[in-house]
Design a protein around this motif. Structure first.
Motif, mmCIF file in Angstrom:
data_model
loop_
_atom_site.group_PDB
_atom_site.id
_atom_site.type_symbol
_atom_site.label_atom_id
_atom_site.label_comp_id
_atom_site.label_asym_id
_atom_site.label_seq_id
_atom_site.Cartn_x
_atom_site.Cartn_y
_atom_site.Cartn_z
ATOM 1 N N ARG A 27 -32.892 193.839 -80.802
ATOM 2 C CA ARG A 27 -32.521 194.582 -82.012
ATOM 3 C C ARG A 27 -32.059 193.645 -83.116
ATOM 4 O O ARG A 27 -32.265 193.923 -84.296
ATOM 5 N N THR B 275 -20.282 191.194 -78.759
ATOM 6 C CA THR B 275 -21.518 190.600 -78.225
ATOM 7 C C THR B 275 -21.499 189.086 -78.320
ATOM 8 O O THR B 275 -22.203 188.412 -77.578
ATOM 9 N N ALA C 289 -25.510 198.261 -76.280
ATOM 10 C CA ALA C 289 -26.771 197.774 -75.718
ATOM 11 C C ALA C 289 -26.513 196.582 -74.809
ATOM 12 O O ALA C 289 -25.497 195.890 -74.930
ATOM 13 N N SER D 113 -26.916 199.360 -84.253
ATOM 14 C CA SER D 113 -28.056 199.408 -83.325
ATOM 15 C C SER D 113 -27.752 198.691 -82.020
ATOM 16 O O SER D 113 -28.294 199.044 -80.984
ATOM 17 N N VAL D 114 -26.887 197.663 -82.070
ATOM 18 C CA VAL D 114 -26.619 196.904 -80.842
ATOM 19 C C VAL D 114 -25.383 197.411 -80.110
ATOM 20 O O VAL D 114 -25.070 196.915 -79.046
ATOM 21 N N LEU E 52 -31.542 193.845 -74.919
ATOM 22 C CA LEU E 52 -31.761 194.819 -75.991
ATOM 23 C C LEU E 52 -31.034 194.397 -77.250
ATOM 24 O O LEU E 52 -31.548 194.580 -78.372
ATOM 25 N N THR E 53 -29.875 193.786 -77.097
ATOM 26 C CA THR E 53 -29.127 193.296 -78.266
ATOM 27 C C THR E 53 -29.935 192.232 -78.996
ATOM 28 O O THR E 53 -30.077 192.258 -80.241
#
Length: 999
Positions: free
Chosen positions: A71, A148, A63, A59-60, A67-68
């Motif tokens: 999520r 990330t 992003a 999902s991340v 947004l990361t």
């Protein structure tokens, strides 16, 4: 104990002893079951955490930071683990999210975990496999979220594990308790027959499995056979269990390290196992359905359906391409392998697109694209080549003969050598050949670029060829070559210089005539600028004209003077723009027509015009001077004559001295007038014996004033005895006057002593005249050209450049030499050498004035009465009867009356009847006086006289007594008159009397 075992009946101690091993075994089984349940629980928890990590990672992916974080938080909120705490840490190990409520103990464990080595920068990343890291009172599992910087940490305390497992262990304890009671009852009834032997057997089996050396226990005889089998089976089981555990560990490690997704599906279609990479190769929807024990046949078969071992390619939601393969296992299960082929697929797609574009380019090319085998048979040809041969592709590829046979015979050997020269080191080359097409009888020029393709041994496999029809180009080149040859002929033989320059001002063309004028080779001109071949001043002048052509785009015609190109001094330059095929100016063409001859002719004509104008002025001036001279010479004759008479009549020395000085001054005035007029008169060359010293003295006397006024000191050196030379005195006078005046002008700007040294000497073979000045000297380059016509170093209007050239011609015409050089002490020296010749004229009688006496009668005719009285008074003293008249008319009347005279002395210029007319009258009417006339004149320029007067002796005014007596001696001398009476003839006039001039 053996007595107790051997005894009969139950005994509490015996029961305890018999139950103790069983109790220990039951407790051990309980503990083992607890450990297994805990391991299974930890594995399930790790699997769930990994699954959650995989879904959150998907999902991340891609992003942004906000947004990361969102999520990650949503991923934690949607999942609640059975036990433990799920924490998300950012890159700085700050808590970004915690699943559910965290107790103080949970936070205290989290802080201890954060303070541990697992979170130190540079520490290992994810916890390997499905294992937890063990700590003092809790366990941890960490997973990172790619680039990330976020991490997922799962903390499970030992107390939570126990609290979770123990309530689930109560049923097992109850079962164990019932089992214990049952076993106790059985032991109670069977302890004597079975329990004790079984205990012994168990002890023996345990010891035997551990490898201890023990004795066989006492057992019932029926147990002996199975006793060995049990012990052996127990040993094998332990060995197989150990191998299985090792194999499982290797299997888990291998699948965890795979980059490809790996999953095992049981025969029932349920997921038995999958590695972490499996989640990376599925879409988000598929990842949600992926967990152990789920029936995955429906969604996997719909996507990855295919034959056994067949690769199936699919593009998932995020755009990646995944290749999947299913393999059947013997038990009916399946193994699925998923591989990310996005890069490979992208390359394949780009390759197909490139091939399509290449094919399109090849088919649309106007050039020929052909692939040949080693023998020249085509294996591929584009449409352009087929059109060129007027064949279909099938016909081209199936021709029975090689395309190399299309090469005309004259070029085949060269083409064969060209093909054989291709090698792995020199695999590509270009050739132009002539070919005859199969369906036409026309020869075409073709240009081919061939690239050989070779095998590993250097053998030629095929040739990739790109060709084009260049027939038109070669025909144009042949026409151009012919045109260039014709142009080269014009350029090579053109009588004008032709040049061309590019936009940078560099020469791009120069024909032979231009190179001849520049006195340079082609390499010294082509590619050079004007300053490289001409002096800066001349080059700049030429470049300015070229710049005007570039600026205006129009032809420029200009006459220019270039002294560096001597003898091509004057040229007509025609400059015009050179334009490209697009009409743009890309250079300048230059035609240079030599005009030196015409210009010099114009200059000479201009000089002649000036000279003619000057001559006209001199002629007018001469006419005026004739009258002036006549008027001056008449009174000068009286002064000279009476001064001479007074000198002869004087009795005291003082008077003689004064009359002598008066006579010398009057004679000097007469010589000046005479010399000046001699220069002005025009007459044919009359060579006679000339005393060069006398000529030089006359020149110095005439130029004395100019020399004195310019501060020039004259140094005169004479030879003791200088021979005479046969020459025209007037021309020699012109030569010496020109040299003296040049020397005077050369010293005008000199500071200091100005000296003119004139030396005459006899060097044994010739008469040498050296004239030295103290001027600046003469440079070597000027010395080479100083005698050229119209060459002068004087300012415009001062010199004409013809004086020394005339001097050279005069001296050479007299057989002499003249040249200029630098004097050793400074200045210039002019060296003149004249030959020695013997004169042919008679010599005047020796003895001076007293050597002869005049007598007879003389008629004197002059429009100046004073001259008649002077002559009459002077000659009467010698006994000559003089009759003087003051006009020609009176003389005609007197002669017409028949008056007797022995001689006639007449002036040339008279207002009524001139002297030449009087002579004509005498010739017609008084033949007795023919040849007995002497003419006198003060007009040195003298006009034409009648033919009757051409042989008459002439004496110039002012009259000198010696000259007058010498002229009259042949006519009035007593010896001459006596000889005439005896012979009836007349003598010629003595030398020393000037002959009459003729026009």
């Amino acid at each position: 104990m053996s007595s107790r075992i051997a005894g009969i009946g139950p005994s509490p101690r015996l029961l305890m002893l018999c139950f103790l091993p069983l109790a220990i075994l039951i407790v051990a089984m309980g503990i083992d079951q607890y450990v297994r349940q805990r391991a299974t629980l930890l594995t399930d928890l790790a699997g769930q955490a990994n699954e959650r990590h995989g879904m959150i990672s998907a999902s991340v992916e891609g992003a942004g930071p906000q947004l990361t974080a969102l999520r990650l938080s949503m991923g934690l909120d949607n999942y609640k683990p059975p036990i433990g705490t799920l924490v998300v840490l950012d890159a700085d190990n700050n808590v970004a999210g915690i699943n559910g409520q965290a107790t103080a103990a949970d936070r205290e464990r989290l802080y201890r975990y954060l303070a541990g080595p697992a979170t130190v920068p540079g520490a290992p990343g994810d916890t390997p496999g499905l294992n937890f890291d063990e700590h003092a009172d809790f366990r941890s599992l960490m997973r990172t979220f790619g680039a990330t910087g976020y991490k997922l940490v799962y903390l499970v305390s030992d107390s939570d594990l126990r609290g979770y497992l123990l309530p689930r262990f109560v049923p097992f304890l109850i079962i164990l308790a019932g089992l214990v009671a049952t076993v106790a009852g059985i032991f109670y009834f069977l302890h004597r027959a079975y329990i004790l032997p079984s205990l012994k057997l168990a002890r023996y089996v345990s010891d035997y499995a551990s490898g201890k050396a023990i004795t066989t226990p006492q057992l019932p005889s029926a147990w002996h056979r199975q006793f060995g089998l049990i012990a052996s089976a127990f040993t094998s089981s332990r060995r197989y269990q150990s191998q299985l555990e090792e194999s499982e560990a290797r299997f888990l490690a291998a699948t965890a390290s795979l980059q490809d997704g790996f999953a095992i599906i049981g025969p029932d279609g349920k997921l038995a196992f999958f590695n972490e990479a499996m989640t990376w190769h599925l879409s988000e929807e598929q990842r949600e359905k992926l967990f152990v024990g789920r029936d995955v046949r429906e969604f996997l078969d719909s996507v990855w359906a295919g034959g056994d071992g067949v690769d199936v390619e699919r593009q998932i939601d995020d755009g990646r391409w995944i290749s999947g393969r299913q393999s059947r296992m013997p038990d009916g299960g399946r193994v699925i392998l998923l591989r990310d082929i996005t890069d490979t697929k992208g390359s394949e797609i780009r390759l197909r697109a490139s091939e399509a574009r290449y094919r399109n380019v090849v088919e649309t090319q106007t050039e020929f694209v052909v692939r040949y085998n080693g023998q020249g048979f085509p294996t591929f040809a584009n449409e352009a080549y087929c059109r060129y041969l007027d064949m279909t592709l099938e016909q081209v590829l199936n021709r029975p003969v090689s395309d190399y046979e299309l090469v005309i015979p004259e070029d085949r050997e060269r083409h064969r050598h060209y093909i054989n020269a291709l090698s792995p080191e020199h695999s590509s080359d270009t050739i132009v050949i002539r070919c005859k097409l199969p369906n036409a009888n026309v020869i075409h020029w073709e240009e081919w670029t061939d690239t050989g393709i070779f095998d590993e041994f250097g053998g030629l496999i095929e040739i990739q060829s790109i060709g084009r029809d260049v027939t038109e180009r070669y025909q144009a080149q042949e026409a151009l070559s012919a045109s260039e040859a014709r142009l080269a002929g014009f350029l090579n033989y053109a009588p004008v210089a032709m040049l061309a320059k590019d936009m940078d001002g560099r020469f791009t063309l120069a024909n032979p005539e231009a190179l001849k004028r520049l006195r340079r080779t082609p390499a010294e001109v082509i590619g050079k600028v004007t300053r490289d071949v001409l002096p800066a001043s001349e080059a700049d002048e030429m470049d300015r004209s070229v710049a005007r052509v570039f600026e205006t785009g129009e032809m420029q015609i200009e006459e220019q003077y270039h002294p560096s190109l001597d003898p091509f001094l004057y040229s007509l330059f025609i400059r015009f723009p050179l334009r490209s095929a697009f009409g743009e100016i890309d250079g300048v063409g230059i035609f240079v027509v030599d005009q030196t001859r015409e210009k010099l002719a114009e200059l000479e004509l201009e000089q002649q015009r000036g000279a003619l104008h000057q001559n006209e002025k001199l002629a007018a001036l001469g006419s005026l001077l004739a009258g002036v001279a006549h008027e001056l010479n008449n009174p000068l004759s009286i002064v000279v004559g009476y001064a001479g008479m007074l000198h002869e009549m004087a009795t005291d020395e003082a008077t003689k001295r004064r009359t002598r000085e008066l006579h010398s001054a009057a004679e000097r005035c007469g010589r000046i007038v005479k010399t000046f007029l001699s220069m002005a008169r025009s007459k044919p060359i009359e060579k006679r014996d000339v005393d060069i010293d006398t000529v030089i003295d006359d020149v110095l006397e005439l130029a004395a004033y100019g020399l004195r006024s310019n501060g020039v000191t004259i140094m005169r050196k004479r030879a003791a005895s200088l021979p005479k030379t046969l020459a025209d005195p007037d021309q020699l006078h012109q030569v010496f006057m020109n040299v003296v005046l040049n020397a005077q002008q050369a010293m005008m700007n000199i500071q200091g002593a100005r000296t003119l040294d004139l030396e005459t000497r006899f060097d044994g073979t010739s008469i040498a005249v050296d004239i030295r000045d103290t001027g600046h000297g003469i440079p070597d380059d000027v010395k080479k050209r100083v005698f050229e016509p119209f060459f002068t170093t004087k300012p415009q209007g001062v010199g004409t450049g013809i004086g020394l050239s005339v001097c050279l011609r005069i001296v050479q015409a007299h057989g002499g030499t003249i040249f200029l050089d630098n004097n050793e002490t400074g200045g210039t020296i002019c060296r003149i050498r004249m030959p020695i010749t013997e004169g042919t004229h008679a010599i005047a009688p020796d003895g001076g004035e007293a050597a002869f006496v005049l007598s007879g009668s003389l008629l004197v005719v002059d429009d100046e009465p004073a001259i008649g009285r002077y002559v009459s008074e002077y000659l009467s003293s010698e006994g000559v009867a003089v009759t003087a008249v003051d006009s020609g008319r009176e003389a005609v009347e007197l002669l017409g009356q028949g008056s007797a005279f022995d001689a006639v002395l007449t002036d040339l210029r008279m207002p009524d009847v001139s002297g030449d007319k009087l002579i004509g009258f005498i010739a017609d009417n008084r033949p007795d006086l023919a040849g007995r006339v002497v003419m006198m004149t003060g007009d040195a320029l003298g006009a034409e006289v009648s033919p009757n007067a051409r042989d008459v002796p002439v004496i110039a005014k002012p009259l000198e007594l010696r000259t007058l007596r010498a002229a009259l001696y042949p006519l009035l001398g007593r010896d001459s008159r006596a000889q005439e009476r005896n012979t009836g003839s007349r003598n010629t006039i003595a030398a020393g009397v000037d002959q009459k001039e003729t026009a």
